[in-house]
Design an enzyme around this catalytic site. Structure first.
Site, PDB file in Angstrom:
ATOM      1  N   CYS A  36       0.852  -1.178   0.000  1.00  0.00           N
ATOM      2  CA  CYS A  36       0.000   0.000   0.000  1.00  0.00           C
ATOM      3  C   CYS A  36       0.893   1.235   0.000  1.00  0.00           C
ATOM      4  O   CYS A  36       1.878   1.276   0.750  1.00  0.00           O
ATOM      5  CB  CYS A  36      -0.903  -0.025   1.232  1.00  0.00           C
ATOM      6  SG  CYS A  36      -2.088   1.323   1.302  1.00  0.00           S
ATOM      7  N   HIS A  60      -9.090  -4.166  -2.285  1.00  0.00           N
ATOM      8  CA  HIS A  60      -8.173  -3.403  -1.433  1.00  0.00           C
ATOM      9  C   HIS A  60      -8.665  -1.961  -1.281  1.00  0.00           C
ATOM     10  O   HIS A  60      -8.776  -1.446  -0.169  1.00  0.00           O
ATOM     11  CB  HIS A  60      -6.765  -3.451  -2.043  1.00  0.00           C
ATOM     12  CG  HIS A  60      -5.732  -2.671  -1.300  1.00  0.00           C
ATOM     13  ND1 HIS A  60      -4.775  -3.270  -0.524  1.00  0.00           N
ATOM     14  CD2 HIS A  60      -5.478  -1.334  -1.231  1.00  0.00           C
ATOM     15  CE1 HIS A  60      -3.983  -2.348   0.005  1.00  0.00           C
ATOM     16  NE2 HIS A  60      -4.392  -1.151  -0.426  1.00  0.00           N
ATOM     17  N   GLU A  61      -8.966  -1.312  -2.401  1.00  0.00           N
ATOM     18  CA  GLU A  61      -9.389   0.087  -2.353  1.00  0.00           C
ATOM     19  C   GLU A  61     -10.791   0.236  -1.762  1.00  0.00           C
ATOM     20  O   GLU A  61     -11.068   1.215  -1.061  1.00  0.00           O
ATOM     21  CB  GLU A  61      -9.290   0.740  -3.732  1.00  0.00           C
ATOM     22  CG  GLU A  61      -7.886   0.810  -4.291  1.00  0.00           C
ATOM     23  CD  GLU A  61      -6.851   1.480  -3.393  1.00  0.00           C
ATOM     24  OE1 GLU A  61      -7.220   2.278  -2.492  1.00  0.00           O
ATOM     25  OE2 GLU A  61      -5.655   1.211  -3.575  1.00  0.00           O
ATOM     26  N   HIS A  69     -10.351   0.372   1.828  1.00  0.00           N
ATOM     27  CA  HIS A  69      -9.905   1.700   2.262  1.00  0.00           C
ATOM     28  C   HIS A  69     -11.084   2.655   2.412  1.00  0.00           C
ATOM     29  O   HIS A  69     -11.155   3.411   3.381  1.00  0.00           O
ATOM     30  CB  HIS A  69      -8.895   2.296   1.279  1.00  0.00           C
ATOM     31  CG  HIS A  69      -7.488   1.933   1.580  1.00  0.00           C
ATOM     32  ND1 HIS A  69      -6.868   2.242   2.771  1.00  0.00           N
ATOM     33  CD2 HIS A  69      -6.567   1.292   0.838  1.00  0.00           C
ATOM     34  CE1 HIS A  69      -5.629   1.798   2.746  1.00  0.00           C
ATOM     35  NE2 HIS A  69      -5.417   1.207   1.581  1.00  0.00           N
TER      36      HIS A  69
END
Length: 165
Positions: A89, A131-132, A135
């Site tokens: 990241c 993953h995003e 976030h």
């Protein structure tokens, strides 16, 4: 415009980001998509969410050809088949952790022009979207790792970088 990436301790990374309102946009979504893309490329990233650069907009970009830009993404389906791969990241330099994620997903999102699309993604694109999306929900990638894999990653980072990171 290339923007600065926040540090790992920035509280925005643990916030659940609210939907981007296309009816009353807080910022120009096309300009935001451009800035995210330029910042991602400048930092040699594979993906980048708006909160990585300190902005509370539910949007991210994925490096592909063409670039994928997702506003208000929602994973609507995923396979039971998973892969365990190392993830990094931009906000946590030097930390490379093995994470288990769904191999294939279906995601619904809005493009910068407001059009709604639903697409299936596999492989690395699927992983980057997950993953995003995490976030944007205030979930840090390393919290998805087993304690064993996280400890291994921390040891490896310390060996490579010492206490600088």
């Amino acid at each position: 415009m290339i923007l600065d990436i926040v540090t790992a301790s920035d509280p925005i990374l643990k916030e659940k980001i609210e939907r981007f309102d296309f009816a009353n946009p807080q910022t120009d979504p096309i300009e935001l998509a451009h800035n995210l893309t330029q910042t991602m490329i400048h930092n040699n990233g594979l993906s980048l969410s708006a909160n990585h650069i300190g902005l509370s907009y539910r949007a991210f970009v994925i490096r592909s050809n063409p670039i994928i830009c997702c506003f208000n993404p929602r994973i609507v389906d995923e396979t039971n088949e998973t892969n365990l791969l190392e993830e990094t990241c931009l906000t946590f330099p030097g930390l490379s952790v093995k994470i288990k994620r769904a191999s294939n997903i279906k995601v619904r999102y809005e493009q910068p022009n407001g059009d709604i699309v639903t697409n299936k993604y596999i492989g690395m694109t699927s992983r980057l979207i997950q993953h995003e999306s995490d976030h944007l929900n205030g979930i840090l990638f390393y919290t998805k790792a087993s304690s064993y894999h996280l400890e291994q990653a921390k040891k490896k980072r310390k060996k490579l970088y010492g206490n600088k990171n």
